[in-house]
Design a protein around this motif. Structure first.
Motif, PDB file in Angstrom:
ATOM      1  N   LEU A  53       0.831  -1.196   0.000  1.00 36.33           N
ATOM      2  CA  LEU A  53       0.000   0.000   0.000  1.00 36.33           C
ATOM      3  C   LEU A  53       0.867   1.248   0.000  1.00 36.33           C
ATOM      4  CD1 LEU A  53      -2.524  -1.195   2.714  1.00 36.33           C
ATOM      5  CD2 LEU A  53      -3.023  -0.950   0.285  1.00 36.33           C
ATOM      6  N   ASP A  54       0.493   2.221  -0.823  1.00 36.13           N
ATOM      7  CA  ASP A  54       1.184   3.502  -0.834  1.00 36.13           C
ATOM      8  C   ASP A  54       0.887   4.257   0.466  1.00 36.13           C
ATOM      9  OD1 ASP A  54       2.742   5.544  -1.808  1.00 36.13           O
ATOM     10  OD2 ASP A  54       1.664   5.744  -3.696  1.00 36.13           O
ATOM     11  N   ALA A  55       1.582   5.384   0.676  1.00 39.87           N
ATOM     12  CA  ALA A  55       1.381   6.187   1.893  1.00 39.87           C
ATOM     13  C   ALA A  55      -0.065   6.664   1.986  1.00 39.87           C
ATOM     14  CB  ALA A  55       2.330   7.374   1.890  1.00 39.87           C
ATOM     15  N   GLU A  86      -7.834  10.734   6.524  1.00 42.83           N
ATOM     16  CA  GLU A  86      -6.783   9.987   5.842  1.00 42.83           C
ATOM     17  C   GLU A  86      -7.272   8.590   5.482  1.00 42.83           C
ATOM     18  OE1 GLU A  86      -3.390  10.133   8.490  1.00 42.83           O
ATOM     19  OE2 GLU A  86      -2.520  11.764   7.296  1.00 42.83           O
ATOM     20  N   VAL A  87      -6.871   8.128   4.286  1.00 40.85           N
ATOM     21  CA  VAL A  87      -7.179   6.765   3.856  1.00 40.85           C
ATOM     22  C   VAL A  87      -5.885   6.087   3.414  1.00 40.85           C
ATOM     23  CG1 VAL A  87      -9.544   7.262   3.144  1.00 40.85           C
ATOM     24  CG2 VAL A  87      -7.688   7.520   1.503  1.00 40.85           C
ATOM     25  N   GLU A  88      -5.889   4.773   3.506  1.00 39.63           N
ATOM     26  CA  GLU A  88      -4.738   3.966   3.103  1.00 39.63           C
ATOM     27  C   GLU A  88      -5.262   2.843   2.214  1.00 39.63           C
ATOM     28  OE1 GLU A  88      -0.884   2.318   5.537  1.00 39.63           O
ATOM     29  OE2 GLU A  88      -2.847   1.565   6.145  1.00 39.63           O
ATOM     30  N   PRO A 118       6.494  11.506   1.057  1.00 34.01           N
ATOM     31  CA  PRO A 118       7.589  11.169   1.972  1.00 34.01           C
ATOM     32  C   PRO A 118       7.158  10.366   3.189  1.00 34.01           C
ATOM     33  CG  PRO A 118       6.933  13.450   2.271  1.00 34.01           C
ATOM     34  CD  PRO A 118       6.162  12.936   1.091  1.00 34.01           C
ATOM     35  N   ASN A 119       5.868  10.201   3.401  1.00 30.87           N
ATOM     36  CA  ASN A 119       5.396   9.447   4.566  1.00 30.87           C
ATOM     37  C   ASN A 119       5.584   7.943   4.356  1.00 30.87           C
ATOM     38  OD1 ASN A 119       4.558  11.813   5.832  1.00 30.87           O
ATOM     39  ND2 ASN A 119       2.548  11.739   4.804  1.00 30.87           N
ATOM     40  N   GLN A 120       5.549   7.205   5.452  1.00 29.59           N
ATOM     41  CA  GLN A 120       5.765   5.761   5.389  1.00 29.59           C
ATOM     42  C   GLN A 120       4.564   5.050   4.763  1.00 29.59           C
ATOM     43  OE1 GLN A 120       8.007   6.022   9.579  1.00 29.59           O
ATOM     44  NE2 GLN A 120       7.445   3.933   9.053  1.00 29.59           N
TER      45      GLN A 120
END
Length: 375
Positions: A53-55, A86-88, A118-120
């Motif tokens: 999954l992307d950030a 926020e969604v992941e 830049p987030n994990q």
């Protein structure tokens, strides 16, 4: 639990390192299935399913004032006071690989359509064995930047498109609710992220008006092979008629490919048979009587009577076909008569009679063709 232990040459055992991976990087994930005390479960054998999954990304709340007011939230678009959450859910890769004695590896190329955030990010793991399962999550990774040295062959993926089964040929008959099957392959991998604008896997059928189906979420990567995969998509009802269907897909470099097939829909309450032939013809000691039909999923009663040119019956074949996922049926014959004697050289007539239980009851149709025997 299932864990990622290493990515390429970077170990994550007892490490808090956050690894930055670029778009179009080729990476190999190493992992393990462990016991509850964190030791390797060397008896675990099965399959691990991997979802990368992307950030997380920020999504604005809908402009429904009553919904927002209930939560004491006021909507200010394009300001620091705008309401969002926020969604992941942006999946960069979904695939699977085998687990042997508690260990597994998986190689893939990261698609170009990352968020450059830049987030994990996150890797979700689910391992399934004969008698046990394991799950896990890994977040010591981010996707940002692009590998400018990645080799791009400039070609999109190879596509094979079928309806209902892999025996489909261009122009075949189909049911009015066919299953679309797409096989995809590319050395760099298939773009199945669904996040790049215009880079979805789609199928368009020339109904009136045209109908476009979005197939990305139905893509499944092949076991142990990131470079190919498959889509099975149940289509909505298609009216009676002749159609073309175009599938469009992309590789991870965003090179596109298209493949078009043609098919005919005949109403399922009518029994239609077509393309009747026997092969080989002329025959020697063996042939197959083959025909196309529009009754996929329904059992067929098939009766083939063979006659001399003078009308004398020499043999009869009867089959009850239950496996009709394909639009084609085939009946073998060894070229012998009802007494098991070999028939002589010459031209013969055969009458193909097919019966099926359609939505409007039992229907029967028949066709007459010729065959030639040469010994």
């Amino acid at each position: 639990p299932a864990k990622i232990t290493k990515i390429n040459n970077v170990s994550f055992i007892d490490s808090d390192t956050v690894l930055t991976i670029k778009a179009l990087d080729k990476i190999t994930l190493h992992g393990s299935v462990n016991n509850n005390d964190s030791t390797l479960n060397s008896s675990f054998n099965g399959i691990v399913f991997v979802n990368i999954l992307d950030a997380k990304r920020s999504v604005l709340l809908p402009q429904t004032l009553s919904w927002i007011a209930e939560r004491g939230c006021y909507l200010y678009r394009n300001t620091d006071r705008e309401c969002s959450y926020e969604v992941e859910n942006n999946s960069l890769f979904k695939g699977s690989t085998t687990v042997e004695n508690g260990k597994f590896t998986l190689t893939l190329v990261v698609p170009k359509d990352i968020s450059f955030n830049p987030n994990q990010a996150r890797i979700v793991l689910y391992a399934s064995g004969e008698n046990e399962t394991a799950g896990g999550s890994f977040t010591n990774i981010r996707f940002n930047g692009i590998n400018e040295n990645a080799i791009n062959d400039g070609k999109g993926p190879e596509l094979n498109v079928f309806l209902n089964s892999e025996t489909f040929f261009n122009g075949d008959l189909s049911t009015n609710k066919p299953k679309l099957i797409v096989e995809l392959a590319d050395s760099s991998g298939i773009n199945a992220t669904g996040t790049g604008i215009g880079h979805e896997i789609t199928a368009t059928i020339d109904t009136n008006p045209n109908r476009t189906m979005f197939l990305t979420e139905f893509y499944e990567s092949a076991l142990n092979d990131f470079s190919k995969g498959r889509i099975e998509y149940p289509m909505e009802e298609v009216p009676e008629g002749n159609y073309s269907l175009k599938v469009r897909a992309w590789d991870v470099h965003n090179n596109p490919s298209e493949e078009t097939i043609f098919f005919e829909v005949a109403e399922s309450n009518k029994l239609v048979i077509d393309k009747i032939y026997n092969y080989p013809n002329p025959m020697n000691n063996f042939t197959n009587f083959t025909f196309e039909h529009n009754q996929q999923g329904n059992a067929l009663e098939v009766d083939i009577k063979i006659y001399t040119l003078s009308g004398r019956p020499v043999h009869q074949l009867q089959e009850y076909i239950t496996n009709t996922s394909s639009s084609y049926a085939s009946i073998p014959w060894n070229g012998r008569d009802r007494d098991n004697d070999r028939l002589g050289n010459g031209t013969y007539i055969y009458v193909l009679r097919v019966t099926a239980n359609t939505p409007e009851g039992k229907k029967t149709t028949k066709k007459i063709e010729k065959l030639i025997i040469i010994r």
